[in-house]
Design a protein around this motif. Sequence first.
Motif, PDB file in Angstrom:
ATOM      1  N   ILE A   1       0.838  -1.258   0.004  1.00 21.11           N
ATOM      2  CA  ILE A   1      -0.016   0.003   0.112  1.00 21.11           C
ATOM      3  C   ILE A   1       1.023   1.257  -0.035  1.00 21.11           C
ATOM      4  CG2 ILE A   1      -1.602   1.259   1.584  1.00 21.11           C
ATOM      5  CD1 ILE A   1      -3.021  -1.215   2.310  1.00 21.11           C
ATOM      6  N   GLU A   2       0.729   2.083  -1.130  1.00 13.75           N
ATOM      7  CA  GLU A   2       1.346   3.369  -1.075  1.00 13.75           C
ATOM      8  C   GLU A   2       0.712   4.265  -0.899  1.00 13.75           C
ATOM      9  OE1 GLU A   2       5.031   2.387  -4.455  1.00 13.75           O
ATOM     10  OE2 GLU A   2       3.399   3.290  -4.908  1.00 13.75           O
ATOM     11  N   PHE A   3       0.936   5.524  -0.070  1.00 10.11           N
ATOM     12  CA  PHE A   3      -0.046   6.708   0.142  1.00 10.11           C
ATOM     13  C   PHE A   3       0.735   7.890   0.392  1.00 10.11           C
ATOM     14  CE2 PHE A   3       0.410   6.698   4.928  1.00 10.11           C
ATOM     15  CZ  PHE A   3       0.912   5.344   5.225  1.00 10.11           C
ATOM     16  N   ALA A  40       9.656   5.062   3.776  1.00  9.98           N
ATOM     17  CA  ALA A  40       9.356   6.532   2.974  1.00  9.98           C
ATOM     18  C   ALA A  40       9.476   5.861   1.605  1.00  9.98           C
ATOM     19  CB  ALA A  40      10.498   7.414   3.369  1.00  9.98           C
ATOM     20  N   GLU A  41       8.619   6.101   0.752  1.00 10.27           N
ATOM     21  CA  GLU A  41       8.685   5.862  -0.738  1.00 10.27           C
ATOM     22  C   GLU A  41       9.426   7.025  -1.477  1.00 10.27           C
ATOM     23  OE1 GLU A  41       8.377   4.594  -3.693  1.00 10.27           O
ATOM     24  OE2 GLU A  41       8.076   2.336  -3.154  1.00 10.27           O
ATOM     25  N   TYR A  42       9.156   6.915  -2.753  1.00 11.28           N
ATOM     26  CA  TYR A  42       9.844   7.739  -3.791  1.00 11.28           C
ATOM     27  C   TYR A  42       9.349   9.223  -3.604  1.00 11.28           C
ATOM     28  CZ  TYR A  42      12.173   9.212  -8.126  1.00 11.28           C
ATOM     29  OH  TYR A  42      13.207   9.694  -9.051  1.00 11.28           O
ATOM     30  N   ALA A  53       3.908  11.381  -6.676  1.00 16.75           N
ATOM     31  CA  ALA A  53       4.404  10.024  -7.396  1.00 16.75           C
ATOM     32  C   ALA A  53       2.827   9.472  -7.137  1.00 16.75           C
ATOM     33  CB  ALA A  53       5.138   9.455  -6.346  1.00 16.75           C
ATOM     34  N   GLY A  54       2.906   8.448  -7.883  1.00 16.19           N
ATOM     35  CA  GLY A  54       1.640   7.521  -8.204  1.00 16.19           C
ATOM     36  C   GLY A  54       1.775   6.759  -6.810  1.00 16.19           C
ATOM     37  N   ASN A  55       0.306   6.312  -6.511  1.00 12.40           N
ATOM     38  CA  ASN A  55       0.243   5.354  -5.296  1.00 12.40           C
ATOM     39  C   ASN A  55      -0.213   3.964  -5.965  1.00 12.40           C
ATOM     40  OD1 ASN A  55       0.896   7.091  -3.150  1.00 12.40           O
ATOM     41  ND2 ASN A  55      -1.147   7.969  -3.167  1.00 12.40           N
ATOM     42  N   TRP A 104      -1.111   0.209  -5.524  1.00 11.40           N
ATOM     43  CA  TRP A 104      -1.451  -0.801  -4.464  1.00 11.40           C
ATOM     44  C   TRP A 104      -1.024  -2.145  -5.112  1.00 11.40           C
ATOM     45  CZ3 TRP A 104      -5.707   0.285  -0.641  1.00 11.40           C
ATOM     46  CH2 TRP A 104      -5.528   1.677   0.168  1.00 11.40           C
ATOM     47  N   HIS A 105       0.160  -2.340  -5.297  1.00  9.86           N
ATOM     48  CA  HIS A 105       0.676  -3.693  -5.946  1.00  9.86           C
ATOM     49  C   HIS A 105       0.129  -4.893  -5.302  1.00  9.86           C
ATOM     50  CE1 HIS A 105       4.354  -0.868  -6.949  1.00  9.86           C
ATOM     51  NE2 HIS A 105       3.142  -0.417  -7.698  1.00  9.86           N
ATOM     52  N   LEU A 106      -0.457  -5.832  -6.276  1.00 11.01           N
ATOM     53  CA  LEU A 106      -0.928  -6.901  -5.543  1.00 11.01           C
ATOM     54  C   LEU A 106       0.119  -8.190  -6.032  1.00 11.01           C
ATOM     55  CD1 LEU A 106      -3.274  -8.725  -4.810  1.00 11.01           C
ATOM     56  CD2 LEU A 106      -4.394  -8.142  -6.807  1.00 11.01           C
ATOM     57  N   LEU A 127      -4.484   7.878 -15.047  1.00 10.59           N
ATOM     58  CA  LEU A 127      -3.231   9.135 -15.384  1.00 10.59           C
ATOM     59  C   LEU A 127      -2.095   8.804 -14.375  1.00 10.59           C
ATOM     60  CD1 LEU A 127      -5.802  11.771 -14.362  1.00 10.59           C
ATOM     61  CD2 LEU A 127      -4.970  11.543 -16.432  1.00 10.59           C
ATOM     62  N   ARG A 128      -2.279   7.688 -13.651  1.00 10.32           N
ATOM     63  CA  ARG A 128      -0.955   7.425 -12.772  1.00 10.32           C
ATOM     64  C   ARG A 128       0.021   6.517 -14.018  1.00 10.32           C
ATOM     65  NH1 ARG A 128      -1.393   1.783 -10.322  1.00 10.32           N
ATOM     66  NH2 ARG A 128       0.712   1.527  -9.907  1.00 10.32           N
ATOM     67  N   ARG A 129      -0.443   6.065 -14.874  1.00 10.63           N
ATOM     68  CA  ARG A 129       0.333   4.936 -15.678  1.00 10.63           C
ATOM     69  C   ARG A 129       1.186   5.849 -16.770  1.00 10.63           C
ATOM     70  NH1 ARG A 129      -4.144   0.920 -15.344  1.00 10.63           N
ATOM     71  NH2 ARG A 129      -5.169   1.685 -17.402  1.00 10.63           N
ATOM     72  N   LEU A 161       1.539  -7.715  -9.592  1.00  9.64           N
ATOM     73  CA  LEU A 161       0.752  -7.014 -10.463  1.00  9.64           C
ATOM     74  C   LEU A 161       0.988  -5.465 -10.064  1.00  9.64           C
ATOM     75  CD1 LEU A 161      -1.405  -6.578 -12.733  1.00  9.64           C
ATOM     76  CD2 LEU A 161      -3.248  -6.692 -11.133  1.00  9.64           C
ATOM     77  N   LYS A 162       1.320  -4.512 -10.892  1.00 12.76           N
ATOM     78  CA  LYS A 162       1.680  -3.220 -10.836  1.00 12.76           C
ATOM     79  C   LYS A 162       0.453  -2.334 -11.100  1.00 12.76           C
ATOM     80  CE  LYS A 162       6.336  -2.619  -9.851  1.00 12.76           C
ATOM     81  NZ  LYS A 162       6.970  -1.820  -8.843  1.00 12.76           N
ATOM     82  N   ALA A 163      -0.278  -2.702 -11.996  1.00  9.88           N
ATOM     83  CA  ALA A 163      -1.678  -2.179 -12.326  1.00  9.88           C
ATOM     84  C   ALA A 163      -2.520  -2.499 -11.652  1.00  9.88           C
ATOM     85  CB  ALA A 163      -2.042  -2.540 -13.806  1.00  9.88           C
TER      86      ALA A 163
END
Length: 475
Positions: A162-164, A215-217, A267-269, A271-273, A324-326, A365-367
């Motif tokens: 989970i990125e936020f 901490a993410e990007y 940055a995009g968030n 929620w990689h599965l 828009l994230r992609r 799955l990044k999408a």
Amino acid sequence: MRSGRTLTAMSTGDTSDTAGPDTAGFEARARALADLGVVGVTIGWPDNNGVLRSRTVPVEALPDAATRGIGVTTLFAVFDTRDGIVFGPPGLETPAGDVRLVPAAGPEGVVPLAGRPGLAWSPGRVVTADGGPWPYDQRGVLERQVAAAGEAGLSVLAGYEIEFALYRDDDHEPPVPAVTGPAYGPDVLIGLDGFVTRLLADLRDNGVPVGQLHAEYGPAQLELSIAAADPLTAADRQLLARQTIHAAALAHGYRASFAPLPSTGSAGNGWHLHTSVARDGVNLLSGGDGPAGSTADGAAWLAGLLRDIDAVAAVTAPGVPSVLRRRPGHFAAAYGFWGIENREAALRMVPATGLLGAGHANVELKASDAAANPYLALAVVIGAGLAGIADRPELPDPIQEDPGTWTAEQRAARGVTALPTTPAAQAEALRANPRISAVLGEHVGAAFRAVRASDAAFADGRSVEDVLAAFRYRY
Ligand code: GLU
Ligand code: MG
């Protein structure tokens, strides 16, 4: 720092909902919760936009809610992301109609919320007025796929990252990051000490097993990973993690944005599965002589996901901010291809290693993002993977580069295409794929398409900034 408010954490793979409500179990749970000082139980469920909806009942009413349900409108099936109601799908043409919300994970799925004294939480599901399956219930869609896997002698494990982004809790536009600092830097976390400490403690006490947090990007962007579990538990935990993060953020004067893209400067968030598939407990993505050490069945699972990736993404990253994230070059699944440990790939194969062992192998799955209903997202992933094992489509060689840096001719030569970049293209990808549409089923599919179209109509003609602002805090 234990709060002393911990009950047995959420059970895994609870199936009490199919065996009828465990009234005595819910009575005992309600008494135990009341003894801890809990006064209310919030039952939450995600709609077709990944937006959580809920009802809260006094703790004494929990057994009744479990046995007879709480009345809610059928129209939750056609709420769009901004709470507009899209009348039209079968049985949802008018305001008339009522269904029942029940706790979905048995008595032990009702957990006291460590960060919100007085309240407990349960994932919910919606049943008909008579208690039978409701055709718009998304949890049932996932249960069907889990059962189909079981019939094929297979079991699936799933885990979310989970990125936020954390913003100051005000209405400033664009939003102001809670802290600044280098990507992945511990300094970023020092600035958030109180929040991070509380969040880790609350997740632990709420029974959400965390792999790690960092901490993410992006500016004030954080990520945490949740340990893999059976698909229903993974989806249930993802919902509880959301609540826990939101509560900890607000308690510290921040707002958490789970939006796939909170603003143009963010940055995009994702929620990689992460999923893996096993037969008799043996992970099919390792121990074979196929690509990246997968077995023939493991490679077929991956090939199935790749074959349906456009339609899968239309369910697993379905929102207007999702497309828009992609952006190419952002590790955000701009192109539909697979690679081994390639973070630009929509499907990143994470192979087994000597250090981590065979059980670790999985496909990321990044999408995938917060605009997805996690039950539907897991259902289409499993459906695509199972179809791959049944049909054995050819798996192309892995791509270990970023196709965004290639010419259009190079991409065409390797059969690499961009994932849909507009809501209309997403809708078409789903419409054109009978396999993934069949996973959703007629009713959920119709409601899902209706709310997607409503969100798209809202975004049409508006600036990207306005659209992102409108969706920023919906998830
Ligand atoms: N934030 C990126 C996304 O939108 C992912 C970065 C990563 O690979 O963790 O998916
Ligand atoms: Mg990440």
